[in-house]
Design a protein around this motif. Structure first.
Motif, PDB file in Angstrom:
ATOM      1  N   LEU A 390     -49.120 -21.829  68.514  1.00  0.00           N
ATOM      2  CA  LEU A 390     -49.136 -23.171  67.926  1.00  0.00           C
ATOM      3  C   LEU A 390     -49.094 -24.261  68.990  1.00  0.00           C
ATOM      4  N   ALA A 391     -48.396 -23.976  70.103  1.00  0.00           N
ATOM      5  CA  ALA A 391     -48.232 -24.988  71.151  1.00  0.00           C
ATOM      6  C   ALA A 391     -49.215 -24.808  72.299  1.00  0.00           C
ATOM      7  N   GLY A 392     -50.081 -23.822  72.199  1.00  0.00           N
ATOM      8  CA  GLY A 392     -51.071 -23.619  73.248  1.00  0.00           C
ATOM      9  C   GLY A 392     -50.480 -23.109  74.544  1.00  0.00           C
ATOM     10  N   LEU A 393     -49.498 -22.221  74.463  1.00  0.00           N
ATOM     11  CA  LEU A 393     -48.827 -21.695  75.651  1.00  0.00           C
ATOM     12  C   LEU A 393     -49.350 -20.304  75.988  1.00  0.00           C
ATOM     13  N   ASP A 394     -49.312 -19.986  77.276  1.00  0.00           N
ATOM     14  CA  ASP A 394     -49.704 -18.667  77.761  1.00  0.00           C
ATOM     15  C   ASP A 394     -48.438 -17.868  78.029  1.00  0.00           C
ATOM     16  N   VAL A 395     -48.186 -16.850  77.217  1.00  0.00           N
ATOM     17  CA  VAL A 395     -46.983 -16.020  77.368  1.00  0.00           C
ATOM     18  C   VAL A 395     -47.347 -14.588  77.756  1.00  0.00           C
ATOM     19  N   SER A 396     -48.528 -14.407  78.253  1.00  0.00           N
ATOM     20  CA  SER A 396     -48.990 -13.050  78.556  1.00  0.00           C
ATOM     21  C   SER A 396     -48.151 -12.374  79.643  1.00  0.00           C
ATOM     22  N   GLU A 397     -47.600 -13.158  80.579  1.00  0.00           N
ATOM     23  CA  GLU A 397     -46.824 -12.565  81.670  1.00  0.00           C
ATOM     24  C   GLU A 397     -45.465 -12.051  81.213  1.00  0.00           C
ATOM     25  N   ILE A 398     -44.898 -12.661  80.213  1.00  0.00           N
ATOM     26  CA  ILE A 398     -43.497 -12.390  79.882  1.00  0.00           C
ATOM     27  C   ILE A 398     -43.297 -11.554  78.631  1.00  0.00           C
ATOM     28  N   THR A 399     -44.311 -11.432  77.788  1.00  0.00           N
ATOM     29  CA  THR A 399     -44.122 -10.764  76.500  1.00  0.00           C
ATOM     30  C   THR A 399     -43.627  -9.332  76.674  1.00  0.00           C
ATOM     31  N   SER A 400     -44.315  -8.544  77.453  1.00  0.00           N
ATOM     32  CA  SER A 400     -43.932  -7.141  77.623  1.00  0.00           C
ATOM     33  C   SER A 400     -42.560  -7.012  78.252  1.00  0.00           C
ATOM     34  N   ALA A 401     -42.271  -7.867  79.217  1.00  0.00           N
ATOM     35  CA  ALA A 401     -40.974  -7.794  79.900  1.00  0.00           C
ATOM     36  C   ALA A 401     -39.831  -8.090  78.936  1.00  0.00           C
ATOM     37  N   ILE A 402     -39.998  -9.121  78.126  1.00  0.00           N
ATOM     38  CA  ILE A 402     -38.937  -9.465  77.163  1.00  0.00           C
ATOM     39  C   ILE A 402     -38.783  -8.368  76.122  1.00  0.00           C
ATOM     40  N   LEU A 403     -39.910  -7.833  75.646  1.00  0.00           N
ATOM     41  CA  LEU A 403     -39.827  -6.737  74.673  1.00  0.00           C
ATOM     42  C   LEU A 403     -39.079  -5.558  75.255  1.00  0.00           C
ATOM     43  N   SER A 404     -39.325  -5.246  76.517  1.00  0.00           N
ATOM     44  CA  SER A 404     -38.634  -4.127  77.160  1.00  0.00           C
ATOM     45  C   SER A 404     -37.140  -4.406  77.274  1.00  0.00           C
ATOM     46  N   ASP A 405     -36.778  -5.647  77.587  1.00  0.00           N
ATOM     47  CA  ASP A 405     -35.360  -5.995  77.775  1.00  0.00           C
ATOM     48  C   ASP A 405     -34.584  -6.065  76.468  1.00  0.00           C
ATOM     49  N   THR A 406     -35.280  -6.200  75.352  1.00  0.00           N
ATOM     50  CA  THR A 406     -34.575  -6.294  74.073  1.00  0.00           C
ATOM     51  C   THR A 406     -34.320  -4.945  73.421  1.00  0.00           C
ATOM     52  N   GLU A 407     -34.867  -3.873  73.970  1.00  0.00           N
ATOM     53  CA  GLU A 407     -34.633  -2.550  73.397  1.00  0.00           C
ATOM     54  C   GLU A 407     -33.152  -2.206  73.474  1.00  0.00           C
ATOM     55  N   ASN A 408     -32.623  -1.676  72.379  1.00  0.00           N
ATOM     56  CA  ASN A 408     -31.213  -1.274  72.291  1.00  0.00           C
ATOM     57  C   ASN A 408     -30.258  -2.436  72.580  1.00  0.00           C
ATOM     58  N   GLU A 409     -30.688  -3.633  72.256  1.00  0.00           N
ATOM     59  CA  GLU A 409     -29.854  -4.817  72.464  1.00  0.00           C
ATOM     60  C   GLU A 409     -29.716  -5.547  71.135  1.00  0.00           C
ATOM     61  N   PRO A 410     -28.738  -5.146  70.297  1.00  0.00           N
ATOM     62  CA  PRO A 410     -28.591  -5.779  68.978  1.00  0.00           C
ATOM     63  C   PRO A 410     -28.279  -7.267  69.111  1.00  0.00           C
ATOM     64  N   GLY A 411     -28.794  -8.031  68.183  1.00  0.00           N
ATOM     65  CA  GLY A 411     -28.546  -9.477  68.224  1.00  0.00           C
ATOM     66  C   GLY A 411     -29.239 -10.162  69.386  1.00  0.00           C
ATOM     67  N   ALA A 412     -30.434  -9.669  69.750  1.00  0.00           N
ATOM     68  CA  ALA A 412     -31.127 -10.203  70.918  1.00  0.00           C
ATOM     69  C   ALA A 412     -31.855 -11.508  70.635  1.00  0.00           C
ATOM     70  N   LEU A 413     -32.041 -11.861  69.358  1.00  0.00           N
ATOM     71  CA  LEU A 413     -32.853 -13.022  69.014  1.00  0.00           C
ATOM     72  C   LEU A 413     -32.400 -14.294  69.725  1.00  0.00           C
ATOM     73  N   PRO A 414     -31.118 -14.672  69.712  1.00  0.00           N
ATOM     74  CA  PRO A 414     -30.727 -15.905  70.421  1.00  0.00           C
ATOM     75  C   PRO A 414     -30.966 -15.818  71.925  1.00  0.00           C
ATOM     76  N   LEU A 415     -30.854 -14.627  72.495  1.00  0.00           N
ATOM     77  CA  LEU A 415     -31.126 -14.466  73.921  1.00  0.00           C
ATOM     78  C   LEU A 415     -32.605 -14.699  74.214  1.00  0.00           C
ATOM     79  N   VAL A 416     -33.459 -14.173  73.333  1.00  0.00           N
ATOM     80  CA  VAL A 416     -34.904 -14.368  73.500  1.00  0.00           C
ATOM     81  C   VAL A 416     -35.247 -15.849  73.383  1.00  0.00           C
ATOM     82  N   GLU A 417     -34.735 -16.506  72.350  1.00  0.00           N
ATOM     83  CA  GLU A 417     -35.018 -17.928  72.162  1.00  0.00           C
ATOM     84  C   GLU A 417     -34.514 -18.741  73.355  1.00  0.00           C
ATOM     85  N   ASN A 418     -33.336 -18.390  73.869  1.00  0.00           N
ATOM     86  CA  ASN A 418     -32.793 -19.107  75.020  1.00  0.00           C
ATOM     87  C   ASN A 418     -33.666 -18.933  76.251  1.00  0.00           C
TER      88      ASN A 418
END
Length: 968
Positions: A390-418
């Motif tokens: 929606l905002a025209g941002l390029d997140v291709s570099e970080i998507t996979s890394a963030i997905l990997s870091d959120t595995e087995n991390e309950p309640g990760a949503l606020p960390l991702v947003e931050n």
């Protein structure tokens, strides 16, 4: 309205007002080779409308929505929900139902439901040809996603929770939102026009999940916008909804409920009466139901949203909690009350419902519970990619890394947003940098680094010395400690927050609050907000984001409170992520460690608050009684309450009283120390420390002095002579023979043969033998002038004194006591020992039997002697009055202790038995009567006699007093 035959390929959804346009659209679709049918009655006939709708949608390969003036309402809204459900549910993309919104010229694009804004909107007017792009997409079953940059500014919220105005940015939970909505209203597949309110009709939905799962965001940005657009009409029969809240119970849930109701139901602020409504709810549990019933309108229902319901268990006052519970339970039980309830609660606090007396009864059968699980990887991908699109941002570099870091991390949503918010603030062009993400510690480390950097910058502010310390102290007070580490937030008033952060300097405290809240201050404070200001909004002004800078502009408030922006700041990571020592690790370790280090202080903070409120509610003596003691004061000082707060005033009053008590205690300790030394000097038991204080109070006239108690009626002398000695000839001769043979006759005998004696004057005599307390009080009073006067001591007495008959008292000791006793009556009476004849007269009490009660066989339980009593006999002196009195009202004339008389000893009666030796004649041998605890029953006979020297003291010898008028 919809059309579909069994072989249909396209489900066409439209409003009846757009019927002509729908006919023309169907024609255009058919021209393109699609099968589209219109049958207005096919689905709506019968009570299985929902079931038939689902079947129709299941057979379709595409869903086309014709969006006109009425928007998405009623039948169309229900169809859209089912279409969205099928669009979101399948894991296989080939099974997804593609959705194609078509906007008519009269349609309002801004009123399009948030979930449909994701799709590319095709503008079309009746009579025009369909765009080729749309025809190809329908044929290929390929969704047309809106790839225009429709959002300016930061599309990520950081640690802040999503609100209704953020619905267009809310991604990752569309499927869960639709699933949760299904639990409200009827659970039957019924025609929306013919819904029955029965056991299958639900008015209470509870969203449960771990901290950080996004419960509040799901309700605020996911469910409420859809509900307000009529999404619940198909299941509830209500198209229009008046939202009450969202509210949080807080410390005073009933007050919060009253305020939420007044704001929702009374648009004119000058007419609101929250206090009056609260008072009515306190008095009557039906007020909520009746208030909503009075405001009931056709086709309109009320939805109460209670966020963070666990505050009712952890924070709320007990009385208000019960009243809040009763109001909700009654309203939900009233089938005529149009109230629906959505509550959110942390899953680790579900046991609190057992303590709700009313709602717990309806919890199992009237509450639908929806478990909001940890956000899936697909959901997190949406959270990253869809706002970026929606905002025209390029997140291709970080998507996979963030997905990997959120595995087995309950309640990760606020960390991702931050993390995304931070990366957006430091973006290069429109690209979010992986290198920056990695260098800042990735998902977990980034939060801690940001927060630590904020505190470090705060400490360097010239006008904020010790700013870091003040900030941590404020954050500590915004935390409610949980022993297992599952801490929760706690709101506190803004004034109190200023005092805590500024250490009584409110201006300094406000600057620290502004810094932590992300407000602009000189030098900037980075991109992280740690706290937020909440309260009663003024003029309905909502908080906004600056679309250029991404900065948050807070609403104007009346009655402000300060709260943590998110519980992630005080949460611990999962148990399997502990440190080497097995301790829990916080997402922000600096604050988590500070809380752990000061957890006892927080306990005392809560205790101080509760005790201060109890003190404030007390009156008169209770005000003094409920003040804190020295031990609590020591801990309360570390809490550092503001001087102007209730807790501060309570602490000051407690300190003043503590100093006063300390002074009194010092005096008491001096008394106690002196008392203890006194017991040691006089070989007295430690219990006599208290006895000494009693003696002092007696001496000051505050307590009655322990003086011997006389018989109630004056003893009248017998008329003429009466016999003294052993009446039983056989026993007397037998006893004399044995005593003379053993050589003991001259020391003790039974006065046989008898003699006649006279008593000339009436007298009073002590009901009891003199006790230790009575005699010890005399010694204590006289020791100041008679240094050689000693307290009687010896065994056996179990080291007990008090009301036991005094022993180890000589004849001379007894007369000295009697002389002192005479001074207590200011010369009105004189006291002496009884003569041997007087003693026997009152002991027999008019009987001529061996004992006052009769024969020896009846002695058990009547007196204290060896063989007479199991408790005392042959062991110890008994307390005075332990056995029944004789008919003259005298106790223990038989047994317990030998009693001195004033008569001189003669082995055989010679007239001395009726005379009294003057106390000044301190030498010689005197008669004792009555027997003791150590003697056999024979020596308890009324005739038994014994002798001792006047200065002799023994373990079974005491005395009884006789009183006569001095004029006699």
């Amino acid at each position: 309205m919809s059309t579909t035959p069994p072989t249909a390929q396209i489900f066409l959804s439209y409003s009846r007002t757009n019927l002509d346009a729908a006919i023309m659209l169907r024609s255009e679709l058919e021209k393109a080779g699609f099968k589209v049918f219109r049958d207005e009655d096919d689905i709506r006939v019968g009570d299985k409308w929902m079931e038939r709708l689902q079947t129709a949608l299941q057979d379709c390969s595409a869903f086309v929505l014709l969006y006109g003036r009425e928007g998405v309402r009623r039948w169309v809204g229900a169809e859209v929900q089912y279409a969205l459900g099928r669009n979101l549910s399948p894991h296989d993309d080939t099974l997804r139902l593609p959705i194609f919104p078509i906007l008519l010229p009269e349609g309002d694009l801004h009123s399009l439901p948030p979930f449909l804004s994701l799709f590319q909107i095709q503008r079309w007017a009746a009579g025009d040809a369909l765009p080729e792009k749309l025809i190809h997409a329908i044929r290929d079953k390929t969704e047309l996603l809106d790839d225009r940059n429709t959002f300016t500014g930061c599309p990520y919220l950081g640690l802040g929770a999503f609100q209704q105005q953020d619905a267009k940015l809310f991604f990752g939970r569309r499927k869960e939102t639709l699933e949760a909505l299904k639990f409200l209203g009827t659970q039957r597949d019924s025609n929306p026009a013919n819904i029955h309110i029965d056991a299958q009709y639900c008015r209470w939905l509870q969203i449960e999940g771990n901290s950080g799962a996004g419960k509040s965001s799901l309700v605020n940005a996911g469910m409420l916008p859809l509900i307000q657009q009529g999404a619940l009409w198909a299941r509830t029969g209500y198209e229009k909804w008046q939202i009450i809240g969202p509210m949080m119970p807080g410390k005073q849930p009933l007050k919060q409920l009253a305020e939420a109701l007044e704001h929702a139901l009374e648009p004119d602020p000058t007419r609101r009466d929250s206090l009056g409504l609260q008072q009515r709810m306190e008095a009557d549990e039906r007020v909520l139901a009746y208030r909503l019933g009075d405001r009931k309108q056709a086709n309109t229902a009320f939805l109460l949203v209670v966020d963070q319901f666990e505050e009712l268990f952890t924070f709320a006052e007990e009385t208000e909690k019960r009243q809040f519970d009763a109001q909700l339970a009654y309203a939900l039980a009233d089938s005529t009350c149009p109230l629906f309830l959505i509550s959110t609660v942390r899953i680790d606090f579900l046991d609190g419902f057992e303590r709700l007396g009313k709602l717990s009864e309806r919890y199992n059968d009237q509450c639908k519970r929806y478990l909001l699980k940890t956000l899936s990887q697909d959901g997190i991908r949406e959270v990253i990619e869809q706002p970026a699109r929606l905002a025209g941002l390029d997140v291709s570099e970080i998507t996979s890394a963030i997905l990997s870091d959120t595995e087995n991390e309950p309640g990760a949503l606020p960390l991702v947003e931050n993390a995304l918010y931070y990366l957006w603030k430091h973006r290069k062009g429109n690209r979010l940098s992986y290198e920056l993400y990695r260098s800042q510690g990735k998902l977990i480390g980034l939060l801690g680094k940001q927060a630590d950097a904020l505190l470090e910058r705060l400490d360097k502010e010239k006008d904020l010395p010790k700013g870091r310390e003040g900030a941590l102290e404020l954050l500590l007070h915004l935390t409610r400690i949980n022993p297992q580490g599952n801490h929760t937030r706690e709101r506190i008033p803004l004034l109190k927050a200023r005092q805590i952060a500024g250490e009584e300097d409110e201006a300094r405290g406000q600057k620290i609050i502004d810094y932590l809240a992300g407000k602009r201050v000189e030098g900037g404070n980075g991109s992280l907000r740690l706290i937020t200001t909440v309260g009663e909004k003024k003029d309905d002004e909502a908080g906004t984001w600056d679309v250029t800078t991404g900065a948050y502009r807070e609403p104007k408030y009346e009655g402000k409170y300060v709260d943590l922006i998110h519980e992630t700041l005080i949460r611990a990571r999962p148990v399997d992520k502990t440190d080497k020592g097995g301790k829990l690790v916080g997402y922000w370790q600096t604050l988590y460690s500070y809380i752990d280090k000061n957890r006892d202080r927080l306990f005392y903070r809560d205790q101080l608050k509760e005790q201060a409120e109890t003190w404030q509610a007390s009156r008169w003596f209770g005000r003094w009684w409920h003040l804190a003691g020295w031990r609590d004061i020591k801990h309360y000082r570390k809490v550092r309450p503001g001087k102007a707060t209730l807790e501060g005033r309570f602490l000051r009053q407690s300190e003043r009283m503590a100093w006063l008590q300390g002074g009194v205690m010092a005096l008491l300790l001096a008394f106690v120390g002196q008392s203890y030394l006194w017991t040691l000097d006089n070989s007295l038991p430690p219990s006599y420390m208290l006895t000494l204080q009693k003696f002092r109070l007696m001496n000051w006239g505050w307590l009655d002095e322990p003086l011997p108690e006389m018989v109630e009626k004056e003893i009248q002398p017998p008329a003429g002579e009466f016999r003294v000695g052993e009446y039983d000839k056989d026993f007397g001769e037998m006893a004399n023979a044995q005593l003379q043979k053993s050589g003991n006759y001259a020391q003790q005998n039974f006065g046989y043969p008898t003699t006649n004696a006279t008593i000339s004057q009436p007298f009073f005599i002590g009901k009891y033998e003199v006790s230790y307390e009575q005699y010890d009080y005399y010694v204590w009073q006289q020791q100041s002038t008679q240094k050689d006067l000693k307290y009687p001591n010896g065994e056996p007495s179990q080291n007990q004194r008090g009301q036991r008959a005094v022993t180890y008292v000589s004849w001379n000791d007894a007369n000295a006591y009697l002389q002192w006793l005479g001074t207590k009556t200011e010369g009105k009476y004189q006291y002496r020992l009884p003569t041997e004849a007087e003693w026997e007269y009152v002991a027999r009490a008019g009987t001529d039997t061996p004992y006052w009660w009769g024969d020896r066989d009846a002695a058990e339980g009547k007196a204290n002697c060896d063989g007479c009593d199991k408790q005392w006999g042959g062991k110890y002196v008994a307390p005075i009055g332990s056995f029944a009195p004789n008919t003259f009202g005298l106790y223990d004339t038989a047994g317990n202790v030998w009693e001195w008389t004033c008569s001189e000893w003669k082995a055989d009666f010679d007239g001395n038995e009726g005379r009294c030796v003057e106390p000044k004649n301190e030498a010689g041998i005197r008669v004792l009567r009555g027997g003791s605890w150590s003697n056999a029953a024979e020596w308890l006979r009324s005739s038994a006699r014994f002798r001792l020297n006047t200065d002799f003291r023994n373990f079974d010898v005491g005395f009884r007093v006789l009183r006569s008028a001095r004029t006699n």
